[in-house]
Write a protein that holds these residues in place. Structure first.
Motif, PDB file in Angstrom:
ATOM      1  N   ARG A 273      49.621  27.258  46.249  1.00  0.00           N
ATOM      2  CA  ARG A 273      48.525  27.317  47.224  1.00  0.00           C
ATOM      3  C   ARG A 273      48.650  26.198  48.261  1.00  0.00           C
ATOM      4  O   ARG A 273      48.375  26.395  49.446  1.00  0.00           O
ATOM      5  CB  ARG A 273      47.183  27.207  46.499  1.00  0.00           C
ATOM      6  CG  ARG A 273      45.973  27.091  47.405  1.00  0.00           C
ATOM      7  CD  ARG A 273      45.755  28.329  48.220  1.00  0.00           C
ATOM      8  NE  ARG A 273      45.269  29.431  47.396  1.00  0.00           N
ATOM      9  CZ  ARG A 273      45.010  30.647  47.858  1.00  0.00           C
ATOM     10  NH1 ARG A 273      45.193  30.914  49.136  1.00  0.00           N
ATOM     11  NH2 ARG A 273      44.582  31.589  47.049  1.00  0.00           N
ATOM     12  N   ARG A 274      49.099  25.052  47.825  1.00  0.00           N
ATOM     13  CA  ARG A 274      49.212  23.909  48.735  1.00  0.00           C
ATOM     14  C   ARG A 274      50.279  24.142  49.802  1.00  0.00           C
ATOM     15  O   ARG A 274      50.127  23.705  50.941  1.00  0.00           O
ATOM     16  CB  ARG A 274      49.559  22.639  47.951  1.00  0.00           C
ATOM     17  CG  ARG A 274      48.455  22.126  47.032  1.00  0.00           C
ATOM     18  CD  ARG A 274      48.863  20.856  46.310  1.00  0.00           C
ATOM     19  NE  ARG A 274      48.821  19.729  47.223  1.00  0.00           N
ATOM     20  CZ  ARG A 274      49.898  19.083  47.665  1.00  0.00           C
ATOM     21  NH1 ARG A 274      51.097  19.452  47.270  1.00  0.00           N
ATOM     22  NH2 ARG A 274      49.769  18.075  48.492  1.00  0.00           N
ATOM     23  N   ARG A 275      51.356  24.826  49.451  1.00  0.00           N
ATOM     24  CA  ARG A 275      52.534  24.841  50.322  1.00  0.00           C
ATOM     25  C   ARG A 275      52.832  26.190  50.970  1.00  0.00           C
ATOM     26  O   ARG A 275      53.610  26.251  51.927  1.00  0.00           O
ATOM     27  CB  ARG A 275      53.764  24.379  49.538  1.00  0.00           C
ATOM     28  CG  ARG A 275      53.645  22.930  49.079  1.00  0.00           C
ATOM     29  CD  ARG A 275      54.949  22.419  48.497  1.00  0.00           C
ATOM     30  NE  ARG A 275      54.829  21.044  48.059  1.00  0.00           N
ATOM     31  CZ  ARG A 275      54.926  19.982  48.842  1.00  0.00           C
ATOM     32  NH1 ARG A 275      55.149  20.147  50.135  1.00  0.00           N
ATOM     33  NH2 ARG A 275      54.803  18.766  48.368  1.00  0.00           N
ATOM     34  N   GLY A 276      52.281  27.262  50.475  1.00  0.00           N
ATOM     35  CA  GLY A 276      52.671  28.563  51.009  1.00  0.00           C
ATOM     36  C   GLY A 276      53.986  28.995  50.373  1.00  0.00           C
ATOM     37  O   GLY A 276      54.847  28.162  50.083  1.00  0.00           O
ATOM     38  N   THR A 277      54.156  30.269  50.161  1.00  0.00           N
ATOM     39  CA  THR A 277      55.299  30.708  49.340  1.00  0.00           C
ATOM     40  C   THR A 277      56.072  31.889  49.936  1.00  0.00           C
ATOM     41  O   THR A 277      56.815  32.544  49.225  1.00  0.00           O
ATOM     42  CB  THR A 277      54.807  31.115  47.948  1.00  0.00           C
ATOM     43  OG1 THR A 277      53.788  32.108  48.083  1.00  0.00           O
ATOM     44  CG2 THR A 277      54.267  29.925  47.177  1.00  0.00           C
ATOM     45  N   SER A 278      55.934  32.140  51.211  1.00  0.00           N
ATOM     46  CA  SER A 278      56.666  33.273  51.780  1.00  0.00           C
ATOM     47  C   SER A 278      57.118  32.934  53.192  1.00  0.00           C
ATOM     48  O   SER A 278      56.690  31.941  53.800  1.00  0.00           O
ATOM     49  CB  SER A 278      55.793  34.534  51.800  1.00  0.00           C
ATOM     50  OG  SER A 278      54.785  34.432  52.796  1.00  0.00           O
ATOM     51  N   ASP A 279      57.985  33.784  53.741  1.00  0.00           N
ATOM     52  CA  ASP A 279      58.501  33.580  55.095  1.00  0.00           C
ATOM     53  C   ASP A 279      57.409  33.738  56.149  1.00  0.00           C
ATOM     54  O   ASP A 279      57.603  33.357  57.301  1.00  0.00           O
ATOM     55  CB  ASP A 279      59.631  34.577  55.379  1.00  0.00           C
ATOM     56  CG  ASP A 279      60.850  34.328  54.507  1.00  0.00           C
ATOM     57  OD1 ASP A 279      60.981  33.196  54.002  1.00  0.00           O
ATOM     58  OD2 ASP A 279      61.648  35.269  54.319  1.00  0.00           O
ATOM     59  N   TRP A 280      56.275  34.341  55.760  1.00  0.00           N
ATOM     60  CA  TRP A 280      55.191  34.531  56.737  1.00  0.00           C
ATOM     61  C   TRP A 280      54.676  33.194  57.253  1.00  0.00           C
ATOM     62  O   TRP A 280      54.309  33.059  58.416  1.00  0.00           O
ATOM     63  CB  TRP A 280      54.059  35.323  56.079  1.00  0.00           C
ATOM     64  CG  TRP A 280      52.925  35.617  57.011  1.00  0.00           C
ATOM     65  CD1 TRP A 280      52.783  36.684  57.840  1.00  0.00           C
ATOM     66  CD2 TRP A 280      51.757  34.800  57.223  1.00  0.00           C
ATOM     67  NE1 TRP A 280      51.604  36.595  58.544  1.00  0.00           N
ATOM     68  CE2 TRP A 280      50.950  35.440  58.179  1.00  0.00           C
ATOM     69  CE3 TRP A 280      51.321  33.594  56.688  1.00  0.00           C
ATOM     70  CZ2 TRP A 280      49.752  34.927  58.623  1.00  0.00           C
ATOM     71  CZ3 TRP A 280      50.102  33.072  57.122  1.00  0.00           C
ATOM     72  CH2 TRP A 280      49.342  33.733  58.079  1.00  0.00           C
ATOM     73  N   TYR A 281      54.645  32.166  56.391  1.00  0.00           N
ATOM     74  CA  TYR A 281      54.092  30.871  56.770  1.00  0.00           C
ATOM     75  C   TYR A 281      55.037  30.137  57.712  1.00  0.00           C
ATOM     76  O   TYR A 281      56.213  29.929  57.399  1.00  0.00           O
ATOM     77  CB  TYR A 281      53.848  30.009  55.526  1.00  0.00           C
ATOM     78  CG  TYR A 281      52.656  30.448  54.712  1.00  0.00           C
ATOM     79  CD1 TYR A 281      51.383  29.959  54.990  1.00  0.00           C
ATOM     80  CD2 TYR A 281      52.806  31.356  53.676  1.00  0.00           C
ATOM     81  CE1 TYR A 281      50.277  30.367  54.248  1.00  0.00           C
ATOM     82  CE2 TYR A 281      51.709  31.772  52.923  1.00  0.00           C
ATOM     83  CZ  TYR A 281      50.450  31.278  53.222  1.00  0.00           C
ATOM     84  OH  TYR A 281      49.360  31.690  52.488  1.00  0.00           O
ATOM     85  N   VAL A 282      54.497  29.734  58.868  1.00  0.00           N
ATOM     86  CA  VAL A 282      55.265  28.894  59.791  1.00  0.00           C
ATOM     87  C   VAL A 282      54.826  27.435  59.697  1.00  0.00           C
ATOM     88  O   VAL A 282      55.468  26.548  60.227  1.00  0.00           O
ATOM     89  CB  VAL A 282      55.108  29.391  61.242  1.00  0.00           C
ATOM     90  CG1 VAL A 282      55.714  30.776  61.390  1.00  0.00           C
ATOM     91  CG2 VAL A 282      53.635  29.400  61.672  1.00  0.00           C
ATOM     92  N   TYR A 283      53.699  27.209  59.008  1.00  0.00           N
ATOM     93  CA  TYR A 283      53.197  25.846  58.810  1.00  0.00           C
ATOM     94  C   TYR A 283      52.638  25.740  57.397  1.00  0.00           C
ATOM     95  O   TYR A 283      51.929  26.626  56.931  1.00  0.00           O
ATOM     96  CB  TYR A 283      52.096  25.520  59.819  1.00  0.00           C
ATOM     97  CG  TYR A 283      51.364  24.233  59.516  1.00  0.00           C
ATOM     98  CD1 TYR A 283      51.959  23.000  59.754  1.00  0.00           C
ATOM     99  CD2 TYR A 283      50.088  24.254  58.969  1.00  0.00           C
ATOM    100  CE1 TYR A 283      51.295  21.809  59.454  1.00  0.00           C
ATOM    101  CE2 TYR A 283      49.415  23.077  58.659  1.00  0.00           C
ATOM    102  CZ  TYR A 283      50.026  21.858  58.906  1.00  0.00           C
ATOM    103  OH  TYR A 283      49.377  20.698  58.612  1.00  0.00           O
ATOM    104  N   SER A 284      52.973  24.678  56.720  1.00  0.00           N
ATOM    105  CA  SER A 284      52.480  24.446  55.366  1.00  0.00           C
ATOM    106  C   SER A 284      51.512  23.269  55.390  1.00  0.00           C
ATOM    107  O   SER A 284      51.884  22.152  55.769  1.00  0.00           O
ATOM    108  CB  SER A 284      53.652  24.143  54.423  1.00  0.00           C
ATOM    109  OG  SER A 284      53.168  23.806  53.142  1.00  0.00           O
ATOM    110  N   ALA A 285      50.265  23.516  54.993  1.00  0.00           N
ATOM    111  CA  ALA A 285      49.241  22.466  55.048  1.00  0.00           C
ATOM    112  C   ALA A 285      49.526  21.344  54.050  1.00  0.00           C
ATOM    113  O   ALA A 285      49.156  20.196  54.272  1.00  0.00           O
ATOM    114  CB  ALA A 285      47.869  23.063  54.775  1.00  0.00           C
ATOM    115  N   GLY A 286      50.156  21.683  52.924  1.00  0.00           N
ATOM    116  CA  GLY A 286      50.390  20.668  51.897  1.00  0.00           C
ATOM    117  C   GLY A 286      49.098  20.115  51.331  1.00  0.00           C
ATOM    118  O   GLY A 286      49.033  18.979  50.874  1.00  0.00           O
TER     119      GLY A 286
END
Length: 306
Positions: A273-286
């Motif tokens: 949830r913190r980092r995003g797990t797919s190619d869809w995400y262009v930004y990871s909130a962390g």
């Protein structure tokens, strides 16, 4: 020559790390790979099955955090108090509330008796933090120095004051009260259906959370009266009945299990949830918080064949 060799090697060393980043497991994959020991069944004495307008709503009580209220709700449920009552308030982006429509100073109808349930309870806004088995989140929470999960509930805590409490996240259930802090009995309950109203924390006794059937409470017509109350009796949404699972034959109990929030699988889901797990995400909130995390449920696995 040595410097040039090191420089040329650097991109090739980095490539496997980037590939590993792209191959993080998705939440669905994490759950699929989880061991059976990371899941638990429902406690029949602390789980309420409530039928709201034809849809089953399953609510887990929180006896660790509100023992007196949980006990009173168990008594009310066993004695059929909620049968035939109604959802009487739906305030947009806030709460759905259910109870006795006649339990109001403005009505002339007699309120339903509480039977053998206690008519007076102490406020149970928080418990001691010391010794609490909390699975902490590493991310900051704007409402408390510490946050995490206990028994599947989103929990905030203040170690210096030695207190912890269930946070008002989506699906959390609280006991309605008047101006007096000890005026709740569990006969009037509400569920959060919108953005987490964390300013309610430490002001109301939280008694549980809905683990299935939130759509029966969140998708209802909004009340047109003040604070979302329904203004006409025909607007009330009927509660056919409510039963503890322990009142039902085992074959009729919902066959569900809940992920343990003290498990390794849960820790992996938090990180996903913190980092995003797919190619869809262009930004990871962390970053995440307790109200961004939903504890998974799934159909109970069939016992292995001998």
């Amino acid at each position: 020559m040595r410097r040039l060799t090191l420089t040329l090697l650097t991109p090739f060393v980095a490539l496997p790390l980037c590939a590993a980043e792209a191959k993080r497991p998705t939440p669905a994959e994490i759950i699929k790979q989880s061991p059976a020991s990371d899941w638990r069944g429902l406690d029949p004495d602390n789980t309420v099955l409530m039928n709201v307008n034809g849809t089953d709503v399953i609510m887990e009580l929180a006896p660790r955090f509100a023992p007196r209220h949980a006990a009173n709700i168990r008594t009310l449920t066993r004695e059929g108090y909620f049968d035939g009552l109604a959802v009487i308030r739906v305030q947009d982006n806030f709460v759905s509330q259910w109870g006795d429509p006649a339990d109001d100073d403005d009505t002339k109808s007699p309120a339903k008796t509480l039977g053998s349930a206690d008519k007076k309870l102490p406020a149970e806004f928080s418990i001691a933090y010391k010794g609490l088995p909390i699975s902490k989140l590493g991310d900051a929470d704007g409402f408390a120095p510490v946050s995490g999960f206990v028994d599947g509930f989103p929990v905030a805590a203040d170690p210096k004051r030695n207190r912890a409490w269930i946070a008002h996240c989506y699906g959390v259930v609280g006991a309605g009260r008047g101006n007096e802090v000890d005026s709740s009995t569990g006969a009037s309950l509400y569920a959060i259906i919108g953005h987490a109203p964390r300013t309610l924390d430490l002001n109301i006794t939280v008694v549980g959370r809905v683990i299935k059937g939130m759509e029966a409470l969140s998708a209802l017509p909004r009340g047109t009266g003040a604070m979302g109350f329904y203004e006409k009796p025909e607007q009330y949404v009927p509660i056919r009945q409510a039963r503890l699972l322990s009142q039902l034959p085992e074959a009729e109990r919902p066959a569900l299990e809940v992920l343990r929030t003290e498990s390794k699988t849960w820790q992996q889901l938090v990180e996903a949830r913190r980092r995003g797990t797919s190619d869809w995400y262009v930004y990871s909130a962390g970053h995440t918080n307790i109200c961004n995390m939903t504890v998974p449920t799934r159909p109970k696995a069939a016992p292995a064949m001998p």
